[in-house]
Design an enzyme around this catalytic site. Structure first.
Site, short mmCIF file in Angstrom:
data_model
loop_
_atom_site.label_atom_id
_atom_site.label_comp_id
_atom_site.label_asym_id
_atom_site.label_seq_id
_atom_site.Cartn_x
_atom_site.Cartn_y
_atom_site.Cartn_z
N LEU A 26 78.96 50.63 44.64
CA LEU A 26 79.01 50.50 46.10
C LEU A 26 78.87 49.03 46.49
CD1 LEU A 26 79.31 52.20 48.69
CD2 LEU A 26 76.85 52.54 48.71
N GLY A 58 95.22 43.61 44.18
CA GLY A 58 94.45 44.20 45.28
C GLY A 58 95.20 45.15 46.20
N LYS A 69 96.50 41.31 34.30
CA LYS A 69 97.35 41.97 35.30
C LYS A 69 98.80 42.01 34.82
CE LYS A 69 94.18 40.56 38.95
NZ LYS A 69 93.78 39.41 39.80
N GLY A 117 89.63 41.48 47.94
CA GLY A 117 88.94 41.76 49.22
C GLY A 117 88.63 43.24 49.35
N1 HSE Z 1 89.47 36.86 40.60
C1 HSE Z 1 90.60 37.57 41.11
C2 HSE Z 1 91.50 36.60 41.88
C3 HSE Z 1 90.17 38.71 42.01
O1 HSE Z 1 91.12 35.45 42.13
O2 HSE Z 1 92.61 36.97 42.20
C4 HSE Z 1 91.11 39.86 42.01
O3 HSE Z 1 91.34 40.39 40.74
#
Ligand code: HSE
Length: 432
Positions: free
Chosen positions: A12, A135, A206, A303
């Protein structure tokens, strides 16, 4: 058919709080989309007494993850706690309890995505991970559904917000790398230990997830060649600007004739490439499909609420599958055997910045070396330096194979006319 679906939340923090907010605030819209009500009923926290931005009954909070996993009323687990090995164990336990899982955990998906998908499918469960890459951008859904009919040829991604913020500050405001990193840390984009972001590891995770999905091949993290931005200098950026380029940390994935390559590196993008205009902490993924041609997905890469948007959309997909009785039926086995390109099969243009002795024949030595490796010059810039008898040379090559390029990189070090090698970068983009 259930008239209420219960969600168990592992974690959370900022994203978990965003998930609770969205589920609570969008109740009516969610019920309309999935045909039943949705509630978060059990939540793993670190401190049950902490004051929070969202209201949850005290009995919903627990310090024990198994209270969430083993709760017979919970239908779907949302994992936003992070971590790798312990978290993997928890998610496998969740599948054995026949619970569906939605996660935002890129480290876990990059390392164990295939194994978790298999476990999910064997248990008739769903495993969704839209929030693990970029995100709030629906890129996983874009590849898995939107472009399912096409053959993806190339993907180029700005998938790390921290490094994009740093490079934007360096490029637009002339900041040094150190000052831009400090500003990213002060604003909360960069971690106190920024290694994973600035050295390209976060982006590599990613890109492994995206390439696995786009090429339907079991691409692993170790298949991604990684280079970060910590050695990028403001002089490099200025020379790039002179030649019409913008520096970005680009995740590059390409597939030709069944062979794939995936890498992450600081790259000079031609200013007319759509990714060159993606600034600050924003993310974007450029996807080139054989039939569709060029597409680009743009948005916030991190975010609380942006990431929660992806998670709650995954929840909608899981609950829709529950109502249709088709959970765990997605195709999880890659269609193709993994085949990685050899250095002879990988091609790119490069930017090379050198300091050379400003003397007769210096340039012809360089020309000989490049031509003996089959590399041709596309652009050349020579500038005098303050140091007596030394000149700066910037070369942009035409496309050359990585085999020839690496060979040239090795040999150029030994050229007597070369005073120092300042930098090497990949170059991409239309007209580049
Ligand atoms: N550390 C990552 C960024 C956060 O700066 O994009 C999201 O994965």
């Amino acid at each position: 058919m259930k008239d209420n679906v219960k969600v168990g939340l592992l974690g959370l923090g900022t994203v978990g709080t965003g998930v609770v907010k969205m589920v609570q605030d969008h109740q009516e819209q969610l019920a309309h989309r999935v045909g039943c009500s949705v509630d978060v009923t059990k939540v793993l926290v670190k401190n049950v007494d902490k004051k929070r931005e969202v209201e949850l009954p005290k009995e919903a909070l627990t310090l024990d993850p198994y209270d969430v996993i083993n709760d017979p009323d919970v239908d779907v687990i949302v994992e936003v706690m992070g971590g790798i090995d312990e978290t993997k164990k928890l998610l496998l336990a969740a599948f054995h309890q026949k619970k569906h899982v939605v996660t935002a955990n890129k480290d876990l998906v990059a390392l164990y995505g295939s194994e978790l998908l298999k476990a999910a499918s064997e248990n008739g469960c769903d495993f969704y991970y839209e929030a693990s890459v970029a995100g709030g951008i629906p890129i996983i859904r874009g590849l898995a559904d939107g472009l399912a009919s096409d053959k993806i040829r190339t993907m180029m991604g700005i998938v790390n917000g921290t490094t994009n913020f740093i490079l934007t500050k360096m490029n637009k405001e002339g900041m040094s790398y150190e000052t831009a990193l400090k500003e990213a840390q002060d604003l909360g984009f960069a971690e106190a230990d920024p290694t994973s972001d600035v050295e390209g590891l976060d982006a590599a995770r990613k890109m492994a997830i995206l390439a696995r999905l786009a090429f339907s091949m079991d691409i692993e993290l170790e298949d991604v060649n990684v280079d970060g931005i910590s050695n990028v200098s403001d002089s490099d950026l200025k020379h790039g600007q002179t030649l019409g380029y913008t520096m970005k940390l680009i995740g590059y994935a390409d597939q030709q004739n069944g062979g794939a390559e995936v890498s992450v590196q600081p790259t000079f993008l031609s200013n007319d490439h759509p990714l060159a205009a993606v600034n600050d902490e924003y993310n974007a993924v450029y996807v080139y499909g054989e039939a569709v041609g060029e597409t680009m997905f743009y948005g916030p890469g991190a975010g609380g609420l942006p990431t929660a948007t992806s998670i709650v959309s995954d929840l909608v997909a899981v609950i829709t599958n529950m109502r249709l009785g088709v959970n765990g039926k997605s195709i999880t086995v890659p269609q193709f055997e993994k085949q990685l390109k050899t250095p002879e099969e990988k091609f790119a243009k490069h930017f090379i910045r050198l300091h050379v002795r400003d003397e007769v024949g210096a340039f012809s030595e360089l020309t000989k070396l490049f031509s003996s490796n089959g590399i041709s010059f596309e652009k050349i810039l020579q500038l005098p330096l303050e140091e007596e008898g030394v000149a700066e040379i910037v070369i942009v090559t035409h496309k050359a194979s990585m085999k020839n390029y690496t060979q040239m990189q090795e040999q150029i070090k030994d050229l007597a006319v070369v005073h120092s090698i300042e930098s090497f970068y990949r170059v991409e983009g239309e007209g580049a």
